[in-house]
Each structure stands twice: as C-alpha cells, then as structure tokens.
Write a protein that holds these residues in place. Structure first.
Motif, PDB file in Angstrom:
ATOM      1  N   ASP A  28      25.131  29.216  83.693  1.00  0.00           N
ATOM      2  CA  ASP A  28      25.653  27.713  83.029  1.00  0.00           C
ATOM      3  C   ASP A  28      24.821  26.741  83.278  1.00  0.00           C
ATOM      4  OD1 ASP A  28      27.475  25.629  82.768  1.00  0.00           O
ATOM      5  OD2 ASP A  28      28.868  26.131  83.163  1.00  0.00           O
ATOM      6  N   LEU A  29      23.819  26.479  81.711  1.00  0.00           N
ATOM      7  CA  LEU A  29      22.815  26.099  82.558  1.00  0.00           C
ATOM      8  C   LEU A  29      22.958  23.933  81.770  1.00  0.00           C
ATOM      9  CD1 LEU A  29      19.656  24.973  82.270  1.00  0.00           C
ATOM     10  CD2 LEU A  29      19.245  25.313  80.289  1.00  0.00           C
ATOM     11  N   ASP A  30      23.982  23.923  81.371  1.00  0.00           N
ATOM     12  CA  ASP A  30      24.891  23.324  81.200  1.00  0.00           C
ATOM     13  C   ASP A  30      25.187  22.153  82.449  1.00  0.00           C
ATOM     14  OD1 ASP A  30      24.417  22.846  78.849  1.00  0.00           O
ATOM     15  OD2 ASP A  30      26.420  23.030  78.054  1.00  0.00           O
ATOM     16  N   LEU A  31      26.202  22.783  83.215  1.00  0.00           N
ATOM     17  CA  LEU A  31      26.401  22.510  84.819  1.00  0.00           C
ATOM     18  C   LEU A  31      25.484  21.910  85.820  1.00  0.00           C
ATOM     19  CD1 LEU A  31      28.886  21.929  86.590  1.00  0.00           C
ATOM     20  CD2 LEU A  31      29.425  24.002  86.505  1.00  0.00           C
ATOM     21  N   TRP A  32      24.328  23.402  85.117  1.00  0.00           N
ATOM     22  CA  TRP A  32      22.997  22.559  86.761  1.00  0.00           C
ATOM     23  C   TRP A  32      22.623  21.606  86.522  1.00  0.00           C
ATOM     24  CZ3 TRP A  32      17.988  22.455  85.973  1.00  0.00           C
ATOM     25  CH2 TRP A  32      17.373  22.375  86.801  1.00  0.00           C
ATOM     26  N   LEU A  33      22.258  21.576  84.695  1.00  0.00           N
ATOM     27  CA  LEU A  33      21.821  19.793  84.975  1.00  0.00           C
ATOM     28  C   LEU A  33      22.696  18.483  84.583  1.00  0.00           C
ATOM     29  CD1 LEU A  33      20.268  21.132  80.695  1.00  0.00           C
ATOM     30  CD2 LEU A  33      19.176  20.488  82.682  1.00  0.00           C
ATOM     31  N   ALA A  34      23.912  18.781  84.459  1.00  0.00           N
ATOM     32  CA  ALA A  34      24.646  18.068  85.667  1.00  0.00           C
ATOM     33  C   ALA A  34      24.741  17.400  86.957  1.00  0.00           C
ATOM     34  CB  ALA A  34      26.270  18.430  85.223  1.00  0.00           C
ATOM     35  N   LEU A 248      30.851  14.718  84.540  1.00  0.00           N
ATOM     36  CA  LEU A 248      29.262  14.548  83.670  1.00  0.00           C
ATOM     37  C   LEU A 248      29.484  15.653  82.694  1.00  0.00           C
ATOM     38  CD1 LEU A 248      26.281  13.425  85.104  1.00  0.00           C
ATOM     39  CD2 LEU A 248      27.589  12.592  83.034  1.00  0.00           C
ATOM     40  N   PRO A 249      30.249  17.210  82.903  1.00  0.00           N
ATOM     41  CA  PRO A 249      29.843  18.109  81.900  1.00  0.00           C
ATOM     42  C   PRO A 249      31.108  17.966  80.720  1.00  0.00           C
ATOM     43  CG  PRO A 249      30.504  19.117  84.326  1.00  0.00           C
ATOM     44  CD  PRO A 249      30.417  17.921  84.033  1.00  0.00           C
ATOM     45  N   ALA A 250      31.632  17.291  80.974  1.00  0.00           N
ATOM     46  CA  ALA A 250      32.696  16.797  79.974  1.00  0.00           C
ATOM     47  C   ALA A 250      32.394  15.700  79.005  1.00  0.00           C
ATOM     48  CB  ALA A 250      34.222  16.119  80.449  1.00  0.00           C
ATOM     49  N   ARG A 282      22.929  13.571  75.651  1.00  0.00           N
ATOM     50  CA  ARG A 282      24.534  13.148  76.258  1.00  0.00           C
ATOM     51  C   ARG A 282      24.629  13.225  77.716  1.00  0.00           C
ATOM     52  NH1 ARG A 282      29.024  13.183  72.702  1.00  0.00           N
ATOM     53  NH2 ARG A 282      27.185  12.839  71.099  1.00  0.00           N
ATOM     54  N   LEU A 283      24.550  14.478  78.365  1.00  0.00           N
ATOM     55  CA  LEU A 283      24.199  14.235  79.552  1.00  0.00           C
ATOM     56  C   LEU A 283      24.016  12.987  80.073  1.00  0.00           C
ATOM     57  CD1 LEU A 283      24.017  17.959  80.664  1.00  0.00           C
ATOM     58  CD2 LEU A 283      25.731  16.381  81.395  1.00  0.00           C
ATOM     59  N   TRP A 284      23.060  12.554  79.683  1.00  0.00           N
ATOM     60  CA  TRP A 284      21.270  11.666  80.418  1.00  0.00           C
ATOM     61  C   TRP A 284      22.547  10.684  80.174  1.00  0.00           C
ATOM     62  CZ3 TRP A 284      19.083   7.622  78.125  1.00  0.00           C
ATOM     63  CH2 TRP A 284      18.448   6.825  79.082  1.00  0.00           C
ATOM     64  N   ARG A 285      22.233  10.541  79.230  1.00  0.00           N
ATOM     65  CA  ARG A 285      23.564   8.943  79.179  1.00  0.00           C
ATOM     66  C   ARG A 285      25.048   9.028  78.846  1.00  0.00           C
ATOM     67  NH1 ARG A 285      23.484   6.374  73.482  1.00  0.00           N
ATOM     68  NH2 ARG A 285      24.914   6.018  73.535  1.00  0.00           N
ATOM     69  N   ALA A 286      25.610   9.651  79.591  1.00  0.00           N
ATOM     70  CA  ALA A 286      26.587   9.880  80.169  1.00  0.00           C
ATOM     71  C   ALA A 286      26.246   9.552  82.349  1.00  0.00           C
ATOM     72  CB  ALA A 286      27.496  11.049  79.995  1.00  0.00           C
ATOM     73  N   ALA A 287      25.517   9.567  82.216  1.00  0.00           N
ATOM     74  CA  ALA A 287      24.647   9.359  83.855  1.00  0.00           C
ATOM     75  C   ALA A 287      24.549   8.192  83.759  1.00  0.00           C
ATOM     76  CB  ALA A 287      24.360  10.453  83.991  1.00  0.00           C
ATOM     77  N   ARG A 288      24.421   7.674  82.497  1.00  0.00           N
ATOM     78  CA  ARG A 288      22.913   5.979  82.922  1.00  0.00           C
ATOM     79  C   ARG A 288      24.994   5.656  82.655  1.00  0.00           C
ATOM     80  NH1 ARG A 288      18.892   4.221  83.704  1.00  0.00           N
ATOM     81  NH2 ARG A 288      18.675   2.635  81.504  1.00  0.00           N
ATOM     82  N   GLY A 289      25.935   6.034  82.600  1.00  0.00           N
ATOM     83  CA  GLY A 289      27.310   5.198  82.486  1.00  0.00           C
ATOM     84  C   GLY A 289      27.585   4.170  81.715  1.00  0.00           C
TER      85      GLY A 289
END
Length: 292
Positions: A28-34, A248-250, A282-289
C-alpha cells in the motif's frame, strides 16, 4: 527480564517494525507515503497497523477455500487472547509489532476482533445484503484503522477528530471497494449491496458482470455516497492538531472517484489508478493544511 534479554527484545521488535514498513510499502504505497507526514515516533506503529490491515485483507487471495481462511483468522483471534510474551505471536513479525502497538497506544483489542469478524465476509461468495451492512463493514475494516492511526499520533486530538475519522472511514471504504470491484468479481466476491442493486434493477447484470445502464446507475449512486461522506468528513475536521495526519489517505478519494468517472472507464474490468505523481502531490497539499 535482565539487561541482555531486554536489549535482545528491543532489537527483535525493531526488526519486526522494519518488516512492517517494508510490507506496507510493497502492498500500500499510498498509505506508506502518508505515514511520512506523521511524527517520526509514531511511524513504526502506523506501519504495524497498515501491514496488519494489508495482511488480513489479502487472506481471500491466498487461500483455496473458505475454511483455510477461517483458520488464518482464527490464529489472529487466538493470538490476541494469548499472553503478551506468547512465542507464536512473537514469531510473526507483523503480529508482534501490532500487539506491541496495541499495548503502547491503548488501542481496544475488541475493535481488532470486530475487524477480523468483518473480514469473514471476504471468504465467501455471499451477496452483501444492504447498504447499511456495507457501511458497517467499512466502519470496521477501514474506519477503525483510521481511528487507531489517529490515536497513535495524538490520542487527545484523535478524540476531537472522531466524527471526521468516522465519515472519512466510510468514504475511504466505499472508494476502496469500488476500486477493487474487478478483483472481487474475479474472486467471486459480491460487495455491491443487494438493496441498491434491486432498487436499480441491476441484480442479474452484476451477477453476469455486464455494465448495463442499470448497473452503471448503481455504481454511480455508490460513488455519490462515497463523495458525500468525504465532503462531510472535510467539514467535520476540528482544528489543525497532529491527528489530522491520520486523515491524509482520505485526501486521495476525489482522485480515485474522478478516475472512475472518466469516459471509457470500465469499473468491472479496470482498476482506477491515478498517476503516482498526482497522488503524491495531493498528499503533500493535504499535509500542508489545505484540507483532506
């Protein structure tokens, strides 16, 4: 336990956590990245939870008949009830890391049991009876691990995000089931709820795996449900506490739903797979708040 034994145990656990990270990255690469956006001290526990979920989700694909799958799930039930220093669980890297995480982070073991019970459905070719039953499945299989990950990161903030986590779990679960539809059909699994298919008059179309207008309408309704839960989850987020990293995965849900809605996409035979760079962005943008 003497000092040498303590050191050996710490080394063993560290190896098992590393095993979990490698397994999660592969499955699950997406979750690992998150997980990279979570606090460093929480990541090993997030990897353990993710590797466990991937392990249980793959049981159907790794057994030739339901009874063998039930035996695998039974092992997890028994291991949960065994003493903490049980050799059986400690010999299994994912189980050892998971049980250490449950203990350290005060994650209720009854919720793990509920996840295992829900996965029993995976082993058989029965039809999901209703949308309500499917949502309960999503709560236990997808929503619960989201809550666990939030608790690992920040238990106090996780309590504040409880409603957002619940809604995101349903959105994430419905999206994952829609994405996996081709694989489920190939394995004989029937996750689309019977009441939805009956309302759209698409029961026979689903059995025959024919993408008729009726079945397309049923799938569109389920995508609409997933999108609705996602939007409600976004509005339910409270503040900018650390536990938001568990959500984040969401953030990838709109990407996957959008891919399923593109012209020419066949949801019965194609798996939605947005470009890797788009998912990472998308993960990076979400992590940036900027929201899930």
């Amino acid at each position: 336990m003497d000092e040498a034994a303590t050191t050996a145990r710490e080394t063993e656990l560290a190896d098992h956590y590393r095993h979990c990270e490698a397994a999660l990255r592969e499955q699950d690469l997406d979750l690992w990245l998150a997980c990279l956006f979570a606090p460093a001290q929480a990541r090993p526990h997030l990897h353990a939870i993710g590797a466990f979920c991937a392990e249980i989700s793959s049981v159907r694909a790794r057994v030739s008949q339901p009874i063998l799958g039930e035996m695998r799930l039974r092992w997890w039930y028994d291991s949960l009830e065994a003493p903490a220093d049980s050799e059986g669980a400690r010999a299994h890297p994912i189980a050892d890391a998971l049980f250490d995480t449950l203990e350290r982070c005060a994650i209720p073991r009854e919720e793990v049991v509920e996840l295992l019970e829900a996965h029993s459905f995976d082993l058989y070719d029965e039809q999901m009876e209703s949308l309500a039953a499917l949502e309960t499945y999503c709560d236990r299989v997808f929503g619960a691990p989201l809550r666990w990950r939030a608790r690992v990161i920040d238990a106090e903030d996780a309590a504040r995000q409880e409603e957002a986590l619940r809604l995101a779990g349903r959105a994430f679960g419905l999206t994952a089931i829609l994405r996996a539809l081709p694989r489920h059909l190939a394995q004989g699994q029937r996750f689309l709820p019977l009441d939805l298919l009956a309302r759209c008059r698409a029961e026979s179309d689903f059995v025959e795996a024919k993408l008729t207008p009726a079945l397309a309408a049923a799938l569109a309704e389920l995508r609409g449900k997933a999108r609705d839960y996602f939007e409600k989850a976004r509005k339910a987020v409270r503040g900018d506490g650390a536990a938001r990293a568990a959500l984040l995965p969401a953030a990838l849900i709109p990407l996957y739903l959008g891919a399923m809605e593109r012209k020419g996409f066949d949801p019965l035979h194609m798996i939605a797979e947005p470009a890797q760079w788009r998912r990472q962005w998308r993960l990076w943008r979400a992590a940036r708040g900027r929201g899930i």
